[in-house]
Design a protein around this motif. Structure first.
Motif, PDB file in Angstrom:
ATOM      1  N   ARG A 246      -7.356  -3.015 -12.015  1.00 19.60           N
ATOM      2  CA  ARG A 246      -7.970  -2.863 -10.693  1.00 19.60           C
ATOM      3  C   ARG A 246      -7.606  -4.022  -9.771  1.00 19.60           C
ATOM      4  O   ARG A 246      -7.253  -3.813  -8.601  1.00 19.60           O
ATOM      5  N   ALA A 247      -7.696  -5.242 -10.264  1.00 16.18           N
ATOM      6  CA  ALA A 247      -7.442  -6.403  -9.405  1.00 16.18           C
ATOM      7  C   ALA A 247      -6.016  -6.382  -8.868  1.00 16.18           C
ATOM      8  O   ALA A 247      -5.767  -6.713  -7.701  1.00 16.18           O
ATOM      9  N   ARG A 248      -5.085  -6.002  -9.709  1.00 14.38           N
ATOM     10  CA  ARG A 248      -3.680  -5.961  -9.275  1.00 14.38           C
ATOM     11  C   ARG A 248      -3.450  -4.843  -8.268  1.00 14.38           C
ATOM     12  O   ARG A 248      -2.742  -5.018  -7.273  1.00 14.38           O
ATOM     13  N   LEU A 249      -4.052  -3.671  -8.516  1.00 10.31           N
ATOM     14  CA  LEU A 249      -3.931  -2.562  -7.577  1.00 10.31           C
ATOM     15  C   LEU A 249      -4.509  -2.937  -6.214  1.00 10.31           C
ATOM     16  O   LEU A 249      -3.902  -2.664  -5.170  1.00 10.31           O
ATOM     17  N   GLU A 250      -5.676  -3.571  -6.218  1.00  8.13           N
ATOM     18  CA  GLU A 250      -6.310  -3.955  -4.960  1.00  8.13           C
ATOM     19  C   GLU A 250      -5.500  -5.023  -4.236  1.00  8.13           C
ATOM     20  O   GLU A 250      -5.421  -5.021  -3.002  1.00  8.13           O
ATOM     21  N   ALA A 251      -4.853  -5.922  -5.005  1.00  8.19           N
ATOM     22  CA  ALA A 251      -4.033  -6.967  -4.390  1.00  8.19           C
ATOM     23  C   ALA A 251      -2.805  -6.357  -3.718  1.00  8.19           C
ATOM     24  O   ALA A 251      -2.427  -6.749  -2.595  1.00  8.19           O
ATOM     25  N   VAL A 252      -2.161  -5.402  -4.386  1.00  6.19           N
ATOM     26  CA  VAL A 252      -0.993  -4.726  -3.802  1.00  6.19           C
ATOM     27  C   VAL A 252      -1.405  -3.973  -2.539  1.00  6.19           C
ATOM     28  O   VAL A 252      -0.707  -4.025  -1.512  1.00  6.19           O
ATOM     29  N   ALA A 253      -2.529  -3.277  -2.624  1.00  6.69           N
ATOM     30  CA  ALA A 253      -3.007  -2.520  -1.467  1.00  6.69           C
ATOM     31  C   ALA A 253      -3.298  -3.443  -0.283  1.00  6.69           C
ATOM     32  O   ALA A 253      -2.909  -3.155   0.860  1.00  6.69           O
ATOM     33  N   ALA A 254      -3.952  -4.559  -0.549  1.00  4.17           N
ATOM     34  CA  ALA A 254      -4.283  -5.496   0.522  1.00  4.17           C
ATOM     35  C   ALA A 254      -3.028  -6.108   1.139  1.00  4.17           C
ATOM     36  O   ALA A 254      -2.921  -6.246   2.366  1.00  4.17           O
ATOM     37  N   GLN A 255      -2.070  -6.443   0.296  1.00  6.35           N
ATOM     38  CA  GLN A 255      -0.844  -7.082   0.772  1.00  6.35           C
ATOM     39  C   GLN A 255      -0.043  -6.162   1.695  1.00  6.35           C
ATOM     40  O   GLN A 255       0.598  -6.617   2.645  1.00  6.35           O
ATOM     41  N   HIS A 256      -0.113  -4.847   1.424  1.00  4.81           N
ATOM     42  CA  HIS A 256       0.728  -3.911   2.162  1.00  4.81           C
ATOM     43  C   HIS A 256      -0.078  -3.001   3.097  1.00  4.81           C
ATOM     44  O   HIS A 256       0.458  -2.015   3.605  1.00  4.81           O
ATOM     45  N   GLY A 257      -1.335  -3.332   3.310  1.00  3.45           N
ATOM     46  CA  GLY A 257      -2.131  -2.596   4.271  1.00  3.45           C
ATOM     47  C   GLY A 257      -2.444  -1.172   3.855  1.00  3.45           C
ATOM     48  O   GLY A 257      -2.526  -0.271   4.699  1.00  3.45           O
ATOM     49  N   LEU A 258      -2.644  -0.953   2.557  1.00  2.00           N
ATOM     50  CA  LEU A 258      -2.943   0.380   2.033  1.00  2.00           C
ATOM     51  C   LEU A 258      -4.433   0.477   1.720  1.00  2.00           C
ATOM     52  O   LEU A 258      -5.021  -0.452   1.161  1.00  2.00           O
ATOM     53  N   ALA A 259      -5.039   1.588   2.071  1.00  2.00           N
ATOM     54  CA  ALA A 259      -6.481   1.768   1.873  1.00  2.00           C
ATOM     55  C   ALA A 259      -6.751   2.521   0.575  1.00  2.00           C
ATOM     56  O   ALA A 259      -6.186   3.595   0.344  1.00  2.00           O
ATOM     57  N   LEU A 260      -7.609   1.956  -0.253  1.00  2.00           N
ATOM     58  CA  LEU A 260      -7.998   2.593  -1.512  1.00  2.00           C
ATOM     59  C   LEU A 260      -9.385   3.209  -1.440  1.00  2.00           C
ATOM     60  O   LEU A 260      -9.931   3.620  -2.472  1.00  2.00           O
ATOM     61  N   ASP A 261      -9.952   3.308  -0.249  1.00  2.00           N
ATOM     62  CA  ASP A 261     -11.288   3.869  -0.092  1.00  2.00           C
ATOM     63  C   ASP A 261     -11.344   5.291  -0.636  1.00  2.00           C
ATOM     64  O   ASP A 261     -10.534   6.149  -0.268  1.00  2.00           O
ATOM     65  N   GLY A 262     -12.304   5.537  -1.516  1.00  2.00           N
ATOM     66  CA  GLY A 262     -12.501   6.875  -2.049  1.00  2.00           C
ATOM     67  C   GLY A 262     -11.516   7.279  -3.126  1.00  2.00           C
ATOM     68  O   GLY A 262     -11.566   8.425  -3.590  1.00  2.00           O
ATOM     69  N   VAL A 263     -10.610   6.381  -3.528  1.00  2.00           N
ATOM     70  CA  VAL A 263      -9.627   6.692  -4.566  1.00  2.00           C
ATOM     71  C   VAL A 263     -10.145   6.188  -5.906  1.00  2.00           C
ATOM     72  O   VAL A 263     -10.518   5.007  -6.042  1.00  2.00           O
ATOM     73  N   GLU A 264     -10.157   7.063  -6.888  1.00  2.00           N
ATOM     74  CA  GLU A 264     -10.649   6.692  -8.209  1.00  2.00           C
ATOM     75  C   GLU A 264      -9.657   5.767  -8.906  1.00  2.00           C
ATOM     76  O   GLU A 264      -8.444   6.010  -8.902  1.00  2.00           O
ATOM     77  N   ILE A 265     -10.187   4.685  -9.493  1.00  2.00           N
ATOM     78  CA  ILE A 265      -9.361   3.744 -10.247  1.00  2.00           C
ATOM     79  C   ILE A 265      -9.881   3.687 -11.673  1.00  2.00           C
ATOM     80  O   ILE A 265     -11.079   3.477 -11.908  1.00  2.00           O
ATOM     81  N   ASP A 266      -8.995   3.894 -12.636  1.00  2.00           N
ATOM     82  CA  ASP A 266      -9.321   3.740 -14.050  1.00  2.00           C
ATOM     83  C   ASP A 266      -8.776   2.383 -14.473  1.00  2.00           C
ATOM     84  O   ASP A 266      -7.570   2.202 -14.650  1.00  2.00           O
ATOM     85  N   ASP A 267      -9.664   1.419 -14.608  1.00  2.00           N
ATOM     86  CA  ASP A 267      -9.279   0.023 -14.814  1.00  2.00           C
ATOM     87  C   ASP A 267      -8.859  -0.224 -16.264  1.00  2.00           C
ATOM     88  O   ASP A 267      -9.666  -0.087 -17.186  1.00  2.00           O
ATOM     89  N   VAL A 268      -7.577  -0.558 -16.468  1.00  2.00           N
ATOM     90  CA  VAL A 268      -7.054  -0.926 -17.783  1.00  2.00           C
ATOM     91  C   VAL A 268      -6.265  -2.213 -17.619  1.00  2.00           C
ATOM     92  O   VAL A 268      -5.816  -2.542 -16.515  1.00  2.00           O
ATOM     93  N   PRO A 269      -6.047  -2.963 -18.699  1.00  2.00           N
ATOM     94  CA  PRO A 269      -5.522  -4.320 -18.540  1.00  2.00           C
ATOM     95  C   PRO A 269      -4.034  -4.436 -18.218  1.00  2.00           C
ATOM     96  O   PRO A 269      -3.608  -5.429 -17.628  1.00  2.00           O
ATOM     97  N   HIS A 270      -3.216  -3.471 -18.639  1.00  2.00           N
ATOM     98  CA  HIS A 270      -1.766  -3.643 -18.477  1.00  2.00           C
ATOM     99  C   HIS A 270      -1.072  -2.285 -18.535  1.00  2.00           C
ATOM    100  O   HIS A 270      -1.722  -1.237 -18.737  1.00  2.00           O
ATOM    101  N   SER A 271       0.250  -2.298 -18.379  1.00  2.00           N
ATOM    102  CA  SER A 271       1.009  -1.049 -18.276  1.00  2.00           C
ATOM    103  C   SER A 271       0.975  -0.236 -19.564  1.00  2.00           C
ATOM    104  O   SER A 271       0.918   1.004 -19.524  1.00  2.00           O
ATOM    105  N   HIS A 272       1.012  -0.898 -20.704  1.00  2.00           N
ATOM    106  CA  HIS A 272       0.981  -0.166 -21.971  1.00  2.00           C
ATOM    107  C   HIS A 272      -0.336   0.588 -22.113  1.00  2.00           C
ATOM    108  O   HIS A 272      -0.360   1.763 -22.509  1.00  2.00           O
ATOM    109  N   ALA A 273      -1.432  -0.080 -21.775  1.00  2.00           N
ATOM    110  CA  ALA A 273      -2.742   0.574 -21.824  1.00  2.00           C
ATOM    111  C   ALA A 273      -2.834   1.696 -20.792  1.00  2.00           C
ATOM    112  O   ALA A 273      -3.468   2.731 -21.035  1.00  2.00           O
TER     113      ALA A 273
END
Length: 318
Positions: free
Chosen positions: A63-90
């Motif tokens: 989640r933290a990485r997704l939110e950081a990418v979104a913030a950096q590039h002006g993308l809104a995640l409002d209302g988008v479901e996030i399934d928080d897992v630690p890394h790409s393999h997970a």
């Protein structure tokens, strides 16, 4: 039957990718697990596919990485479901788990490597395999060729044996049916158009044609071996004395191995200005398997193909 799609109307397509997107927009949105979209390109594509009404994304990643990418590039995640897992393999494992449980009806590759995603999907224990070999299809449109066509397999099977090729062909035929082609013409590619014991690809092509004669491959018209020029040019086939229902009018080009298929697809894209969309078949849900270098229109059109397939799978599970 999707009679309006360009595969069913050769010569009439103006923009394959936009036509696929427009068609899919008329279908129900598909809940899609977007696996590790932790860069701007993959995250933006998922959000734009949502805005177009193609998918309802479930973003699977840290989640933290997704939110950081979104913030950096002006993308809104409002209302988008996030399934928080630690890394790409997970994320890959979680995506496969959600798909197997029916909680998502499609999967979409994000910024992880293809083999990492597929390694979570391919094991029998994941519960996503069908009776068929898993394979990949590129749906392509080249400005200099009057019909859209499929190239397979350019992404999954490195050196398929005869039985794997039979499944690869059948998967592609089934995709063509869903896209509106009642009896697709299948060109089995090799370096030459004659059967030679010194060239295994020509032997496989000949056997695949006989398998189709015996009903082991159904729904299409097969011919091969055919060199690439014969497959796409009636004039070349005529000069070489080839009498074929497929030569010059192929709907499906079957490469002898992944390397030749991948190079063919990328040459057409980068040197022939081809437009392409890609999808994985042989799995219980469609898998959008785009390259990290793919432009946004290709990613969105690949989502559109997944939507069309998911709609078909509701009534006819693979």
């Amino acid at each position: 039957m999707l009679q309006a799609l360009p595969l069913a109307n050769p010569g009439h397509s103006q923009d394959l990718l936009q036509e696929l997107i427009a068609y899919a927009q008329a279908l129900p949105s598909v809940r899609t697990g977007v696996v590790h979209p932790c860069d701007a390109v993959s995250l933006e594509a998922a959000l734009e596919a949502k805005a177009l009404g193609l998918i309802t994304p479930v973003l699977i990643g840290p989640r933290a990485r997704l939110e950081a990418v979104a913030a950096q590039h002006g993308l809104a995640l409002d209302g988008v479901e996030i399934d928080d897992v630690p890394h790409s393999h997970a994320a890959a494992a979680r995506g496969a788990e959600l798909a197997a449980a029916g909680k998502v009806q499609a999967l979409m590759k994000g910024s992880l490597h293809t083999d990492e995603l597929m390694s979570a999907i391919l094991p029998s224990s994941a519960g996503l395999r069908t009776k068929r070999r898993v394979s990949h299809c590129f749906l392509m449109h080249v400005p200099t060729y009057p019909r859209a066509f499929i190239i397979t397999d350019a992404a999954i099977n490195i050196a398929p044996d005869l039985l794997a090729k039979a499944d690869i062909v059948q998967n592609a035929i089934d995709l063509a049916h869903v896209l509106g082609v009642a009896s697709p013409k299948v060109a089995l590619l090799a370096a030459v158009e004659t059967v030679s014991p010194n060239m295994p690809a020509t032997l496989d092509a000949a056997v695949l044609c006989k398998m189709a004669d015996r009903g082991q491959i159904t729904g299409g018209v097969l011919d091969g071996p055919l060199a690439f020029d014969n497959a796409v040019s009636s004039e070349a086939a005529q000069i070489k004395g080839i009498r074929s229902e497929v030569a010059g009018v192929a709907d499906i080009l079957v490469a002898p191995d992944l390397e030749s298929g991948n190079m063919l697809a990328k040459q057409l894209e980068y040197l022939g200005n081809a437009h392409s969309a890609g999808i994985v078949l042989g799995v219980k849900v469609p898998v959008v398997l785009t390259s990290r270098a793919d432009p946004k229109p290709s990613r969105l059109a690949s989502c559109a193909v997944a939507v069309i397939l998911a709609d078909h799978y509701r009534e006819s599970p693979p």
